[in-house]
Design a protein around this motif. Structure first.
Motif, PDB file in Angstrom:
ATOM      1  N   ARG A  77       0.852  -1.195   0.000  1.00  0.00           N
ATOM      2  CA  ARG A  77       0.000   0.000   0.000  1.00  0.00           C
ATOM      3  C   ARG A  77       0.881   1.236   0.000  1.00  0.00           C
ATOM      4  N   GLY A  78       0.260   2.371  -0.273  1.00  0.00           N
ATOM      5  CA  GLY A  78       0.975   3.630  -0.187  1.00  0.00           C
ATOM      6  C   GLY A  78       1.459   3.877   1.224  1.00  0.00           C
ATOM      7  N   ALA A  79       2.657   4.402   1.339  1.00  0.00           N
ATOM      8  CA  ALA A  79       3.237   4.666   2.659  1.00  0.00           C
ATOM      9  C   ALA A  79       2.607   5.907   3.278  1.00  0.00           C
ATOM     10  N   GLU A  80       2.562   5.908   4.592  1.00  0.00           N
ATOM     11  CA  GLU A  80       2.027   7.019   5.372  1.00  0.00           C
ATOM     12  C   GLU A  80       3.086   7.472   6.368  1.00  0.00           C
ATOM     13  N   PRO A  81       3.008   8.722   6.836  1.00  0.00           N
ATOM     14  CA  PRO A  81       4.018   9.208   7.785  1.00  0.00           C
ATOM     15  C   PRO A  81       4.230   8.291   8.986  1.00  0.00           C
TER      16      PRO A  81
ATOM     17  N   THR B  38      10.524  10.264   7.085  1.00  0.00           N
ATOM     18  CA  THR B  38       9.527  11.231   7.546  1.00  0.00           C
ATOM     19  C   THR B  38       9.438  12.384   6.551  1.00  0.00           C
ATOM     20  N   ALA B  39      10.590  12.889   6.120  1.00  0.00           N
ATOM     21  CA  ALA B  39      10.596  13.973   5.128  1.00  0.00           C
ATOM     22  C   ALA B  39      10.007  13.501   3.798  1.00  0.00           C
ATOM     23  N   ALA B  40      10.380  12.300   3.354  1.00  0.00           N
ATOM     24  CA  ALA B  40       9.884  11.787   2.070  1.00  0.00           C
ATOM     25  C   ALA B  40       8.369  11.659   2.064  1.00  0.00           C
TER      26      ALA B  40
END
Length: 170
Positions: free
Chosen positions: A8-12, A53-55
């Motif tokens: 899945r798409g990554a989340e913070p 975290t920045a990405a």
């Protein structure tokens, strides 16, 4: 090997798990290719967590595609691609694709690759050399070495490209 996993798409909130995968897989993959000083740096995990975290939150990365693979609620693989400024044909670069060695051959790598780059899209990447397993994986997915070499931090990387012509020939 058959395992249940989710991509899945990554989340913070994934940043700590992504950093752990990044550091652990570097240690699995690059021991002997990268210096132990880099791989064993006590600040490496924190550095990678700040990066992820920045990405996942910084507008500089908003055009990137970032995905995670998880198994039993644990991140086991990560991938990130993004656009290439001033590029005509190779519109995407695969920046990151790592999965734990225990999951090699399970389909996790392919699912992550396809999650961040359309399987029919032209793209390129840099892969450590020697890294025959990764190079074979990328060849299987239409990438070919184009002869370009880069050496950074004493690691030799080869560029692999997937062109529109290669995709139509498959």
């Amino acid at each position: 090997m058959t395992i249940n996993f989710e991509v899945r798409g990554a989340e913070p909130a994934d940043a700590p798990g992504m950093a752990k995968v990044h550091v652990d897989t570097w240690r699995e993959t690059y021991r002997g290719l990268m210096s132990d000083e880099v791989l064993d740096d006590p600040g490496l995990l924190e550095f990678r967590e700040k990066f992820w975290t920045a990405a996942l939150t910084d507008s500089r990365y908003e055009q990137n595609s970032v995905a995670v693979a998880s198994h039993e609620d644990t991140v086991i693989g990560i991938a990130m691609s993004g656009p290439i400024p001033d590029s005509a044909e190779e519109s995407q670069q695969l920046y990151v694709l790592y999965a734990y060695a225990a999951f090699h051959g399970s389909g996790v790598g392919e699912a992550l690759l396809n999650a961040v780059i359309d399987p029919a899209a032209p793209a390129f990447l840099w892969v450590a050399d020697p890294n025959p397993r990764a190079q074979a994986f990328y060849r299987k997915h239409g990438f070919v070495a184009d002869g370009t070499v880069n050496i950074e931090d004493d690691v030799r990387d080869v560029r692999m490209v997937r062109s529109i012509q290669a995709m139509t020939a498959r």
